[in-house]
Design an enzyme around this catalytic site. Structure first.
Site, PDB file in Angstrom:
ATOM      1  N   CYS A 100     -13.954  -8.956  20.297  1.00 39.94           N
ATOM      2  CA  CYS A 100     -12.944  -8.227  19.193  1.00 39.94           C
ATOM      3  C   CYS A 100     -12.214  -7.519  19.983  1.00 39.94           C
ATOM      4  O   CYS A 100     -11.303  -6.792  19.352  1.00 39.94           O
ATOM      5  CB  CYS A 100     -13.676  -7.602  18.132  1.00 39.94           C
ATOM      6  SG  CYS A 100     -14.938  -6.211  18.851  1.00 39.94           S
TER       7      CYS A 100
ATOM      8  N   CYS B 255      -7.228   1.743  -0.905  1.00 42.03           N
ATOM      9  CA  CYS B 255      -6.982   0.996   0.173  1.00 42.03           C
ATOM     10  C   CYS B 255      -6.871  -0.206  -0.139  1.00 42.03           C
ATOM     11  O   CYS B 255      -7.818  -0.999  -0.702  1.00 42.03           O
ATOM     12  CB  CYS B 255      -7.995   1.227   1.306  1.00 42.03           C
ATOM     13  SG  CYS B 255      -7.980  -0.113   2.533  1.00 42.03           S
TER      14      CYS B 255
ATOM     15  N   GLU C 221     -30.821  -7.494  20.714  1.00 42.85           N
ATOM     16  CA  GLU C 221     -29.989  -6.770  19.942  1.00 42.85           C
ATOM     17  C   GLU C 221     -30.484  -5.184  20.256  1.00 42.85           C
ATOM     18  O   GLU C 221     -31.778  -4.975  20.216  1.00 42.85           O
ATOM     19  CB  GLU C 221     -29.954  -7.125  18.533  1.00 42.85           C
ATOM     20  CG  GLU C 221     -29.348  -5.819  17.570  1.00 42.85           C
ATOM     21  CD  GLU C 221     -28.164  -5.313  17.769  1.00 42.85           C
ATOM     22  OE1 GLU C 221     -27.294  -6.316  17.883  1.00 42.85           O
ATOM     23  OE2 GLU C 221     -27.674  -4.256  17.799  1.00 42.85           O
TER      24      GLU C 221
ATOM     25  N   CYS D 253       0.819  -1.161  -0.141  1.00 38.41           N
ATOM     26  CA  CYS D 253      -0.278  -0.160  -0.075  1.00 38.41           C
ATOM     27  C   CYS D 253       0.877   1.221  -0.114  1.00 38.41           C
ATOM     28  O   CYS D 253       1.727   1.450   0.831  1.00 38.41           O
ATOM     29  CB  CYS D 253      -0.945  -0.069   1.249  1.00 38.41           C
ATOM     30  SG  CYS D 253      -2.017   1.439   1.315  1.00 38.41           S
TER      31      CYS D 253
ATOM     32  N   CYS E 200      -1.289   6.025   7.120  1.00 36.22           N
ATOM     33  CA  CYS E 200      -2.768   5.749   7.316  1.00 36.22           C
ATOM     34  C   CYS E 200      -2.793   5.008   8.787  1.00 36.22           C
ATOM     35  O   CYS E 200      -1.753   4.288   9.309  1.00 36.22           O
ATOM     36  CB  CYS E 200      -3.113   4.236   6.315  1.00 36.22           C
ATOM     37  SG  CYS E 200      -4.748   4.044   6.481  1.00 36.22           S
TER      38      CYS E 200
HETATM   39  C1  LIG Z   1     -19.823  -7.060  17.702  1.00 33.22           C
HETATM   40  S1  LIG Z   1     -21.422  -7.014  17.032  1.00 33.22           S
HETATM   41  C2  LIG Z   1     -21.753  -8.657  17.008  1.00 33.22           C
HETATM   42  C3  LIG Z   1     -23.011  -9.023  16.234  1.00 33.22           C
HETATM   43  C4  LIG Z   1     -23.397 -10.306  15.629  1.00 33.22           C
HETATM   44  N1  LIG Z   1     -23.168 -11.125  16.844  1.00 33.22           N
HETATM   45  C5  LIG Z   1     -22.486 -10.656  14.603  1.00 33.22           C
HETATM   46  O1  LIG Z   1     -21.482 -11.658  14.754  1.00 33.22           O
HETATM   47  O2  LIG Z   1     -22.622 -10.310  13.466  1.00 33.22           O
HETATM   48  C6  LIG Z   1     -22.012  -6.164  18.505  1.00 33.22           C
HETATM   49  C7  LIG Z   1     -23.442  -6.074  18.386  1.00 33.22           C
HETATM   50  O3  LIG Z   1     -24.176  -5.870  19.871  1.00 33.22           O
HETATM   51  C8  LIG Z   1     -24.936  -4.868  19.553  1.00 33.22           C
HETATM   52  N2  LIG Z   1     -25.322  -3.971  20.947  1.00 33.22           N
HETATM   53  C9  LIG Z   1     -24.328  -3.157  21.681  1.00 33.22           C
HETATM   54  N3  LIG Z   1     -24.486  -2.682  22.538  1.00 33.22           N
HETATM   55  C10 LIG Z   1     -25.614  -3.272  23.103  1.00 33.22           C
HETATM   56  C11 LIG Z   1     -26.600  -3.561  24.382  1.00 33.22           C
HETATM   57  N4  LIG Z   1     -26.257  -2.813  25.439  1.00 33.22           N
HETATM   58  N5  LIG Z   1     -27.420  -4.435  24.212  1.00 33.22           N
HETATM   59  C12 LIG Z   1     -27.756  -5.166  23.038  1.00 33.22           C
HETATM   60  N6  LIG Z   1     -27.003  -5.155  21.929  1.00 33.22           N
HETATM   61  C13 LIG Z   1     -25.959  -4.183  21.847  1.00 33.22           C
HETATM   62  C14 LIG Z   1     -24.493  -3.980  18.536  1.00 33.22           C
HETATM   63  O4  LIG Z   1     -25.542  -3.112  17.768  1.00 33.22           O
HETATM   64  C15 LIG Z   1     -23.801  -5.017  17.626  1.00 33.22           C
HETATM   65  O5  LIG Z   1     -24.938  -5.400  16.835  1.00 33.22           O
END
Ligand SMILES: C[S@@+](CC[C@H](N)C(=O)[O-])C[C@H]1O[C@@H](n2cnc3c(N)ncnc32)[C@H](O)[C@@H]1O
Length: 453
Positions: free
Chosen positions: A410, A161, A335, A72, A78
């Protein structure tokens, strides 16, 4: 040549948690922006603290065998790829080490086995979502691209990118040209005046569908029809365009008002044999091919049983629960984001899944309700954002007393913090498996399954 007072020669000893390199001078730690372990570098100290300094590498004097030439052209500026010049097998070694360090130092969990990090199937062009920022310069010009390393308020003009696809890079160039020619005002993060703020591009790896999401200050897009028809003509892959208006000062590419400019307002992506609808506001894992590895690893570790009741917390568009639904009795997904819940319900329908339900709400509040109702779950999957679980959500999850609790994370640091609480409550954590979803960046995903003792 150089100012001898400012520049010094250092031996790089290690790589730190946030992607920086580490060197020592008379016992003091120096965090370096550049440099790989085993290298000798010429560095300039840019900030000095009592216990550590921050320095920038000006020249690599002695090159490590781990170093490779990054493809890159933006590598030096970046903020995205910290490790593109580190060979991929070494990236995986250092990512695993981050997980080990976090478990030991933050969680006090020395005996957990940490497997080798599972490498990504694609090393470049793997991202299915990219978020680009517009940035107004004082001279009336503007840039459209990504954040300069370490700078929240500086955006460099992106040429290409390497984590994005060619289509994505070409759309950026096309939109930049359009905004310039039509003299559309660019939003200024300091004065909060101006119009265009972000360009978000989502691209399905399996169906090829592309979504363009223009995030602006309040108001209609000037030359909206010209923009829409121009984009469609130049990129037939764009199946939908949405417009999100965000007049808030917080610099995030999320809209308060969304309008569909053309198409359905979502794209479809495929994981294994299932189809997933993704809308502008919903979370979806950004490395499609490696998401299959992640979910496969999670289910492999969880070993679901056909009579199990499963709770999928932080479920996003329902992907984990929908894929697990064929192996369990039923699934309940929770969610926060309404858009994602809508997609999760649609996703269950289009995949003919009858035993999965999705509810909108904050995990900690939904769990309070379940606690009152005495709900029982055999398996719980949690996949929170980088901040990890809210202490109340974590406490209530533990109180559900599931047989097995799978934690997809993550962020190894917040995982280690939460893992310590779960283990303290009587669960065993035999193994953690890191899965690399983000080659060349400092990030690593991981899965740990906790067993009730
Ligand atoms: C890392 S993502 C994981 C999504 C899913 N498990 C996937 O693999 O695609 C985290 C998710 O948690 C949701 N989130 C964040 N805070 C939250 C809360 N307090 N209660 C419920 N969901 C929440 C976010 O909107 C997001 O969709």
């Amino acid at each position: 040549m150089t100012d001898q007072h400012k520049y010094e020669e250092l031996a790089v000893a290690d790589l730190a948690f946030d992607g920086k390199a580490v060197a020592y001078r008379d016992g003091k730690v120096i965090f370096l922006d550049g440099g790989l372990p085993g290298e000798r570098v010429l560095a300039e100290v840019v900030r000095s603290r009592k216990r550590y300094d921050f320095a920038t590498v000006k020249e690599v004097l002695q090159r490590s065998s781990m170093r490779i030439d990054a493809p890159c052209s933006h590598i030096a500026e970046c903020g995205g790829c910290a490790w593109q010049d580190l060979s991929y097998p070494q990236q995986l070694i250092y990512k695993r080490k981050q997980v080990v360090d976090c478990l030991e130092r933050i969680g006090g969990l020395e005996s957990v086995k940490v497997a080798d990090a599972i490498g990504s199937l694609e090393l470049f062009h793997y991202r299915n979502k990219m978020e680009f920022s517009f940035h107004a310069s004082p001279d009336g010009e503007f840039t459209l691209g990504l954040h300069r390393r370490g700078k929240f308020d500086e955006i460099f003009d992106l040429n290409a990118c390497w984590l994005a696809t060619d289509t994505c890079n070409r759309i950026v160039a096309w939109v930049r040209q359009f905004v310039r020619e039509e003299q559309i005002p660019v939003y200024d993060v300091f004065t909060h005046v101006g119009y265009v703020r972000f360009l978000v591009i989502r691209e399905s790896k399996r169906t090829g569908q592309v979504m363009v999401n223009l995030v602006t200050n309040y108001g209609e897009i000037p030359q909206r029809e010209k923009l829409a028809s121009g984009l469609k003509a130049a990129f037939p892959q764009i199946t939908t365009m949405v417009h999100n208006q965000n007049g808030q000062k917080s610099n995030i590419a999320v809209g308060e008002i969304e309008q569909v400019v053309f198409g359905t307002g979502y794209i479809e992506e495929r994981l294994f044999e299932s189809t997933f609808r993704i809308r502008a506001g919903s979370f979806f894992q950004t490395n499609t091919l490696q998401t299959e590895t992640l979910y496969h690893t999670a289910l492999d570790m969880l070993e679901p049983g056909i009579s199990d009741r499963m709770l999928d917390l932080y479920c996003g568009t329902g992907s984990i629960g929908i894929l697990a639904s064929r192996y369990v009795r039923d699934v309940l997904g929770v969610e926060l984001v309404a858009d994602a819940v809508k997609s999760a319900r649609e996703n269950a329908d289009i995949n003919h899944v009858k035993n999965a339900r999705f509810i909108e709400g904050d995990v900690k509040d939904v769990l309070a309700l379940h606690e009152r109702e005495g709900a029982r779950f055999d398996l719980v999957v949690v996949d929170p954002p980088r901040a990890g679980m809210h202490p109340t959500a974590l406490k209530r999850t533990i109180q559900l007393a599931p047989q097995k609790l799978a934690y997809v994370s993550c962020n190894p640091a917040t995982f280690a913090r939460d893992a310590a609480e779960i283990v303290k409550a009587g669960y065993r954590l035999p193994e953690v498996r890191p899965v690399d979803m983000f080659p060349h960046t400092k990030h690593i995903e991981l899965i740990g399954v906790f067993y009730r003792s």
